[in-house]
Design a protein around this motif. Structure first.
Motif, mmCIF file in Angstrom:
data_model
loop_
_atom_site.group_PDB
_atom_site.id
_atom_site.type_symbol
_atom_site.label_atom_id
_atom_site.label_comp_id
_atom_site.label_asym_id
_atom_site.label_seq_id
_atom_site.Cartn_x
_atom_site.Cartn_y
_atom_site.Cartn_z
ATOM 1 N N LYS A 5 -23.734 3.001 18.377
ATOM 2 C CA LYS A 5 -24.385 4.267 18.041
ATOM 3 C C LYS A 5 -23.351 5.389 18.179
ATOM 4 C CE LYS A 5 -28.932 2.743 19.650
ATOM 5 N NZ LYS A 5 -30.041 2.972 20.637
ATOM 6 N N ILE A 6 -23.226 6.171 17.122
ATOM 7 C CA ILE A 6 -22.172 7.186 17.075
ATOM 8 C C ILE A 6 -22.771 8.539 16.705
ATOM 9 C CG2 ILE A 6 -20.003 7.883 15.957
ATOM 10 C CD1 ILE A 6 -19.536 4.924 15.325
ATOM 11 N N ILE A 8 -21.596 12.101 15.227
ATOM 12 C CA ILE A 8 -20.510 12.812 14.540
ATOM 13 C C ILE A 8 -20.768 14.306 14.688
ATOM 14 C CG2 ILE A 8 -19.321 13.170 12.347
ATOM 15 C CD1 ILE A 8 -20.544 10.435 11.459
ATOM 16 N N TYR A 20 -19.218 9.941 7.909
ATOM 17 C CA TYR A 20 -20.492 9.225 7.957
ATOM 18 C C TYR A 20 -20.497 8.066 6.948
ATOM 19 C CZ TYR A 20 -25.519 8.343 7.858
ATOM 20 O OH TYR A 20 -26.739 7.744 7.922
ATOM 21 N N ASP A 24 -20.853 4.336 8.202
ATOM 22 C CA ASP A 24 -22.094 3.676 7.790
ATOM 23 C C ASP A 24 -21.776 2.379 7.038
ATOM 24 O OD1 ASP A 24 -24.396 3.713 5.278
ATOM 25 O OD2 ASP A 24 -25.090 3.787 7.353
ATOM 26 N N TYR A 28 -22.192 1.002 11.433
ATOM 27 C CA TYR A 28 -22.532 1.763 12.626
ATOM 28 C C TYR A 28 -23.804 2.588 12.393
ATOM 29 C CZ TYR A 28 -17.740 0.701 14.043
ATOM 30 O OH TYR A 28 -16.565 0.066 14.370
ATOM 31 N N CYS A 30 -25.284 6.111 12.839
ATOM 32 C CA CYS A 30 -24.675 7.437 13.015
ATOM 33 C C CYS A 30 -25.703 8.561 12.913
ATOM 34 C CB CYS A 30 -23.593 7.667 11.965
ATOM 35 S SG CYS A 30 -22.251 6.468 11.989
ATOM 36 N N GLN A 32 -25.547 13.078 12.785
ATOM 37 C CA GLN A 32 -24.610 14.158 12.474
ATOM 38 C C GLN A 32 -25.091 15.472 13.066
ATOM 39 O OE1 GLN A 32 -24.981 12.923 8.185
ATOM 40 N NE2 GLN A 32 -22.869 13.667 8.114
ATOM 41 N N TYR A 48 -25.416 7.495 23.260
ATOM 42 C CA TYR A 48 -24.454 7.065 22.247
ATOM 43 C C TYR A 48 -23.318 6.290 22.898
ATOM 44 C CZ TYR A 48 -26.825 10.374 19.174
ATOM 45 O OH TYR A 48 -27.760 11.034 18.438
#
Length: 588
Positions: A5-6, A8, A20, A24, A28, A30, A32, A48
């Motif tokens: 889990k990220i 940005i 992204y 993606d 991952y 994501c 934003q 995250y």
């Protein structure tokens, strides 16, 4: 592949969209955020694994922004920014960021680098680094830096405790201080390399000394690398990563060897898998006995920049024709044709003209009759590490040059004075037979010849008329002041700066200052800079005089040869007088 889990955090919609899209595609999950406020909302609601963070947001920026994010999340932070500030970069690594990536023309490479880092970071929990260091501060710093990358770190305060940890744990890399309270670090290094069970473990020597003999001795004994304290964190981490990678390969190869000895039939399949692993993790190429390339892997094509089979039938020298590589290539060929293994660093040139750097091993391959049938080149890419190292060196040289300009500006000289003195000193040194390396050191050190003038009062330094006896005594102290500034430095350029500042006002007949040295007792750096400095003083307008005519300058040096100046160097200077006039004209 792990689906992390990220978050940005990027205020540019375009950049955020690109990041992204790539992440993606890698699989991952994501989110934003365009501002810190939005990021804070996400962090209060979700957890995250990683945060990709731009340093300049509408409502927060810089190091303070990183602190705020760290307070709200345990996620590992990868900074993605256009900011190239080296001090900020080093500070953020000290604070605990995972990586620092630049938004430039290599932006897509940076995104791939993120992906590679995130996929390997959790795998690092399998590896243990042993730090043997008597300084508690350094032990804590090493532990903190490596823990960010999920390495297990064992810290020993002396050699005895370090050896205990070594016998009780599986160690992948050792960071060894040279100065330990109970044993000399080089003796510990010898013991490790003489024991078969430990000889394969990379040992990173850490020391505040820059003595070249010590460095060479450590490398001869078998040290993997030598790092000066205080170290650049990013460079240190990259070297640890490389050492871990090499240890991993060594362990794999040792395991493979043991399996083969135990039961060759059962391990034939495993051997092929290990060969494939080596092929995927190294830059490999095969050459025939005439050194023509016969086969290579994808990593070889990537680093050289050649497509398809363009490399087949060519030598490595033809593909990587940098000046540095051409010099070492003959040494490589001589070594391997004698049946020995060559190991060292190589600087090569890609097809597009850019340079790359590798840690390379070249070995002969034999048939059953012990005849050489081909040569294997196996390399690891160290371009990132070397670029960081050179960037730090260039920054240091620029700072030295600017300090010299500051000193001269106080006496109302132009910045071009230090540039002319530097160039004249270097050219004269080469003409006098000084080595290229020492001439380059003098080039960077000579701008500091009058650095001691920063401590001389303005009323003396800028006086248009002749100084009285009391003022002259004060003015002469600038040579000793400049020497005191740099005499304790371990850096070659600053050591040379101390010598130049201290000796460039000495005279061949012993009538100079501050120590009334005579003849060759005066360091050659001082004798060379003295001629360059006086020439530029006579050939240029100053606040208290106009430039001399060229003929008068030559007459002055002829008259003072053997009294003020080294007669041999003066003769060389006068024989090449037009060269130095050309430097003056280019940098008036």
């Amino acid at each position: 592949m792990k689906r992390y889990k990220i978050l940005i955090v990027e205020d540019s919609k375009l950049v955020s969209k690109i990041v992204y899209k790539h992440l993606d595609a890698y699989g991952y999950i994501c989110d934003q955020a365009m501002s810190f406020e939005k990021a804070r909302e996400y962090l209060s609601e979700k957890e995250y694994d990683f945060i990709i963070l731009d340093l300049h947001l509408p409502d927060a920026y810089g190091e303070e922004l990183v602190y705020k994010v760290m307070k709200r999340s345990k996620a590992k932070i990868l900074v993605l920014t256009a900011e190239k500030d080296l001090e900020l970069r080093e500070a953020l690594y000290k604070d605990g960021i995972l990586d620092y990536l630049i938004k430039d023309k290599h932006f897509n490479d940076s995104i791939r680098s993120m992906h590679n880092t995130m996929q390997t970071i959790w795998d690092n929990e399998r590896f243990t680094v042993l730090s043997i260091e008597d300084s508690r501060y350094m032990r804590e710093q090493v532990s903190k830096v490596l823990s960010v990358r999920n390495y297990n770190v064992l810290s020993a305060r002396d050699a005895k405790q370090g050896m205990t940890f070594l016998t009780e744990n599986t160690i992948n890399v050792i960071v060894l201080d040279i100065e330990l309270p109970d044993r000399n670090g080089m003796d510990v290094l010898r013991e490790l390399k003489n024991q078969e069970r430990y000889a394969h473990i990379p040992v990173m020597v850490l020391s505040g000394s820059s003595n070249q003999e010590t460095i060479r001795e450590c490398l001869k004994i078998g040290a993997f690398d030598f790092i000066h304290k205080p170290f650049n964190i990013e460079e240190f981490v990259l070297k640890i990563d490389r050492a871990i990678s090499i240890n991993k390969k060594d362990v794999e190869l040792l395991s493979l060897n043991n399996l083969l000895q135990h039961n060759l039939d059962e391990t034939s399949l495993i051997a092929r898998e290990y060969q494939d692993a080596i092929n995927k993790s190294n830059i490999l190429s095969h050459c025939d006995i005439n050194h023509k390339i016969t086969a290579f892997n994808e990593k070889f094509k990537d680093i050289c920049g050649f497509k398809g089979n363009e490399s087949i039938g060519k030598t490595h020298e033809e593909l990587s024709s940098s000046d540095t590589f051409s010099k070492v290539y003959a040494e490589i060929i001589k070594t391997i044709e004698n049946g020995n293994v060559w190991t060292g660093k190589i600087t090569g040139k890609k097809r597009n003209g850019s340079l790359y750097y590798t840690e390379t091993t070249v070995m002969p391959i034999y048939d059953m009759n012990k005849n050489i049938i081909e040569y294997l080149w196996m390399s690891s890419d160290i371009t990132v590490i070397m670029n960081i190292h050179y960037e730090i060196e260039e920054t240091q040289k620029e700072m030295i040059y600017k300090m010299g300009e500051i000193a001269e500006s106080r006496s109302e000289e132009t910045g071009n004075h230090v540039k002319r003195v530097a160039l004249c000193s270097k050219e004269l040194a080469l003409l006098a037979g000084v080595s290229d390396t020492d001439a380059q050191v003098l080039y960077h050190a000579s701008p500091m010849h009058d650095i001691g003038k920063v401590a001389i009062p303005d009323n003396i330094l800028q006086k248009p008329g002749k100084l009285n006896p009391e003022e002259w005594v004060i003015m002469q102290t600038h040579a000793s002041i400049g020497y005191q500034l740099f005499k304790d430095s371990k850096r070659p350029i600053l050591q040379a700066s101390a010598i130049v500042a201290y000796t460039h006002h000495e005279k061949w007949d012993g009538s100079g200052y501050p120590n009334a040295l005579q003849g060759e007792d005066i360091h050659i750096f001082g004798r060379l800079t003295a001629i360059a400095d006086v020439f530029d003083a006579l050939a240029s307008d100053r606040v208290y005089k106009k430039a001399w005519k060229d003929a008068d300058i030559k007459a002055f040096f002829i008259e003072n040869s053997g009294t003020h100046f080294d007669p041999n160097i003066t003769k060389i200077f006068l024989e090449n007088f037009s060269l130095f006039l050309g430097i003056r004209e280019r940098y008036r």
